[in-house]
Each structure stands twice: as structure tokens, then as C-alpha cells.
Enzyme design. Sequence first.
Site, PDB file in Angstrom:
ATOM      1  CD  GLU A  16      16.031  35.885  31.166  1.00  0.00           C
ATOM      2  OE1 GLU A  16      16.561  35.884  30.038  1.00  0.00           O
ATOM      3  OE2 GLU A  16      14.811  35.781  31.357  1.00  0.00           O
ATOM      4  CG  HIS A  58      30.867  46.550  27.921  1.00  0.00           C
ATOM      5  ND1 HIS A  58      31.605  47.662  27.583  1.00  0.00           N
ATOM      6  CD2 HIS A  58      31.695  45.480  27.796  1.00  0.00           C
ATOM      7  CE1 HIS A  58      32.835  47.275  27.257  1.00  0.00           C
ATOM      8  NE2 HIS A  58      32.908  45.968  27.381  1.00  0.00           N
TER       9      HIS A  58
END
Length: 120
Positions: free
Chosen positions: A66, A71
Amino acid sequence: RGFGRGSKQLGIPTANFPEQVVDNLPADISTGIYYGWASVGSGDVHKMVVSIGWNPYYKNTKKSMETHIMHTFKEDFYGEILNVAIVGYLRPEKNFDSLAGWLLLSSGMKLMKSFKMCEV
């Protein structure tokens, strides 16, 4: 699609790699948290952390990979190609006694991100 825990339960959106990608990782790769760089499609490159392992708190039966890209994206990028370059190893996989312990760690990540202290 992932487990639906990253954004909804933990407040840290993650992009999950398909099972066949995880199954083709080197057999001797250590589980844990890594850091590096990621881009979505041909987009900009951003800092990222990636968890490779079993997510012991959730008792996963399959290893997962994962990625959390540091951002804020305007929309989901399901179906896009995710490119990652793993640069280093941060720590081994950890188990938590409760979701509160995990959330404490994740709130620390959010704080570091907001102050841009998480240098890679």
C-alpha cells in the site's frame, strides 16, 4: 481497489497494488515501511511511503503493498498506472493493540507532512 481503510478509517489515502504485483516482489524482501518516489501515470513525481506486509492489526491473510503519496490529489486515480521507486527502508512492520495506536502514528505522519519535515 483496496480494503477501504486508508482514507476512510485512517485518514491516509493509499493506493494498493494488485495481488499479482505483490506476489512478484522479491521473496526475500523484508516486510515494513519503505520510502521513495511515486508518480501516477505520466504525472509529477512526489515523495511516498509504502507498506509491504501483512497489516497485523487487520489480520490480513495475504501480503499487501500500500502506497501513500505525499501529495493531495483532486480526485481518485483508480485504474491509472502507479510508478514507484523505493529508495530506502524506514522500519519493520508493527502491530498495534488498538486503532487508537495506529491513529496516533498516522496523525504524526500528517503533522510531518503539513510541516514538510518528512524529507526523503
